[in-house]
Write an enzyme that holds these catalytic residues in place. Sequence first.
Site, PDB file in Angstrom:
ATOM      1  N   ASP A  12       9.134  11.760  -3.043  1.00 18.03           N
ATOM      2  CA  ASP A  12       9.536  10.386  -3.078  1.00 18.03           C
ATOM      3  C   ASP A  12      10.952  10.088  -2.962  1.00 18.03           C
ATOM      4  O   ASP A  12      11.469   9.108  -2.255  1.00 18.03           O
ATOM      5  CB  ASP A  12       8.775  10.023  -4.318  1.00 18.03           C
ATOM      6  CG  ASP A  12       8.976   8.400  -4.439  1.00 18.03           C
ATOM      7  OD1 ASP A  12       8.588   7.659  -3.578  1.00 18.03           O
ATOM      8  OD2 ASP A  12       9.795   7.859  -5.459  1.00 18.03           O
ATOM      9  N   THR A  62       0.822  -1.204  -0.026  1.00 16.30           N
ATOM     10  CA  THR A  62      -0.052   0.019  -0.074  1.00 16.30           C
ATOM     11  C   THR A  62       0.874   1.181   0.028  1.00 16.30           C
ATOM     12  O   THR A  62       2.111   1.194   0.146  1.00 16.30           O
ATOM     13  CB  THR A  62      -0.931   0.022   1.096  1.00 16.30           C
ATOM     14  OG1 THR A  62      -0.109   0.330   2.506  1.00 16.30           O
ATOM     15  CG2 THR A  62      -1.584  -1.320   1.592  1.00 16.30           C
ATOM     16  N   VAL A  85      13.654   1.230  -2.152  1.00 15.82           N
ATOM     17  CA  VAL A  85      14.465   2.220  -2.669  1.00 15.82           C
ATOM     18  C   VAL A  85      14.972   1.294  -3.854  1.00 15.82           C
ATOM     19  O   VAL A  85      15.468   0.235  -3.581  1.00 15.82           O
ATOM     20  CB  VAL A  85      15.736   2.515  -1.849  1.00 15.82           C
ATOM     21  CG1 VAL A  85      16.611   3.586  -2.593  1.00 15.82           C
ATOM     22  CG2 VAL A  85      15.349   3.254  -0.508  1.00 15.82           C
ATOM     23  N   LYS A  96      13.396   8.162   0.041  1.00 23.81           N
ATOM     24  CA  LYS A  96      14.486   7.116  -0.315  1.00 23.81           C
ATOM     25  C   LYS A  96      15.790   7.477  -0.049  1.00 23.81           C
ATOM     26  O   LYS A  96      16.565   6.635   0.488  1.00 23.81           O
ATOM     27  CB  LYS A  96      14.361   6.919  -2.034  1.00 23.81           C
ATOM     28  CG  LYS A  96      13.233   6.380  -2.477  1.00 23.81           C
ATOM     29  CD  LYS A  96      13.207   6.320  -3.997  1.00 23.81           C
ATOM     30  CE  LYS A  96      11.935   5.450  -4.564  1.00 23.81           C
ATOM     31  NZ  LYS A  96      11.558   5.670  -5.922  1.00 23.81           N
ATOM     32  N   GLU A 155       4.138   7.745  -8.965  1.00 26.53           N
ATOM     33  CA  GLU A 155       3.125   7.479  -7.772  1.00 26.53           C
ATOM     34  C   GLU A 155       1.946   7.715  -8.284  1.00 26.53           C
ATOM     35  O   GLU A 155       1.752   8.704  -9.269  1.00 26.53           O
ATOM     36  CB  GLU A 155       3.637   8.468  -6.645  1.00 26.53           C
ATOM     37  CG  GLU A 155       4.806   7.869  -6.128  1.00 26.53           C
ATOM     38  CD  GLU A 155       4.911   6.746  -5.426  1.00 26.53           C
ATOM     39  OE1 GLU A 155       4.000   6.349  -4.600  1.00 26.53           O
ATOM     40  OE2 GLU A 155       5.912   5.987  -5.473  1.00 26.53           O
TER      41      GLU A 155
END
Length: 357
Positions: free
Chosen positions: A217, A94, A148, A221, A206
């Site tokens: 994002d 999710t 990642v 990472k 995304e």
Amino acid sequence: MSAAVSPPARVALLGTGTVGSAVWARLAGWHGTPLGQRLRLVHAANSRLAWGNPDGLPLGTRDSLFQQAAQPGTLEAVDAALAGDGPRIVLDATASAVVADRHPHWLARGIHVVTACKLGQGTALARWQAIQSARAAGQAAYGDSATVGAGLPLLRTLRALQAGGDRIHAIAGVLSGSLAWLFNHYDGMQPFSGFVRQARDAGYTEPDPREDLSGEDVRRKLLILARAAGQVLEQDEVQVASLVPDALAALPRDALDAALPELDAPLRERFAEAYKRGEKLRFVARLQAGGVATVGLESLPAGHALAGGGGTDNRVAIWSDRYPEQPLVIQGPGAGAGVTAAGLLDDALAIQAAAAQ
Ligand SMILES: NC(=O)c1ccc[n+]([C@@H]2O[C@H](COP(=O)([O-])OP(=O)(O)OC[C@H]3O[C@@H](n4cnc5c(N)ncnc54)[C@H](OP(=O)(O)O)[C@@H]3O)[C@@H](O)[C@H]2O)c1
């Protein structure tokens, strides 16, 4: 005892979207094989429905099973669904903060967590710390390979280097498959917004492409990599230069598509400047010794270690005691449902194998 004859792990899959569907398909395809005997899907859920498979019956197509037998479910029901012999694994496919907040609960109870979601380890330091403490308390594993590089051996390499006594000096990388794809394709002639739509429709971004374009994002990472490399940074210690103008950032999601062309003029200008110098635009994350961390668009010489690669390739350079001048470079596809699902299941299989020893 060999992994093939030890008890299978009982797996609960959360998320049946792009990545969750690929996990389901991969597990269904393993039916009757040695790999299929090691992981038993006993529960699957999305935000609306949950489906139980207590006896680990062969998986059919996800849609038909959900239509026939799924009921509204809760996260609390996952613990009971996993009860039984063998290691228990929650597989989080999710993008939900509510699910990420439950990772420590499961870990503390000895339930392993394997996740594609970056919100557990890549956001507030308190969440990351809660996960580390709960792992230790429950002696449970946290499989994060898919967070990642979509399963590329990045985190595992950082950990293996340090386990062998190496110290990480710096990391620099193209960490977003979608931004890599965008800047590998953007030619300064066609509008950038058109490439964003293509990347979104191909499932590279995304669900909301602003999460990629804002650098958020990539911030997550870089935080995950930095923390794994021993730099325990807070979120705001990463300086992020967003590509999203303020007006676009403030829009509701349903108004976004029409406003995407606001991206075009500034990027055309950045591209033209780079092109004049014979350079390439790349969206780069950097961690320097001492914890200096930055994320943003850079113009790099064409022969630079981070300027290569194609498609959605991630490319990460690691400098360490062992690699002080020429970095270790890891490159490969860093987005996509197939590789992400494979990374998740690799972690789940490793947990099952370790539990069997
Ligand atoms: N796509 C990639 O290439 C890629 C690569 C690496 C990592 N990831 C990460 O993988 C994760 C999933 O990405 P995706 O592309 O598959 O997203 P997605 O297609 O939007 O699917 C997300 C799924 O999560 C479900 N969900 C939301 N809240 C939930 C809850 N409380 N309990 C159970 N299920 C819940 C959604 O349910 P509904 O169906 O009911 O909405 C949906 O099925 C994200 O964290 C993403 O960052 C993706």
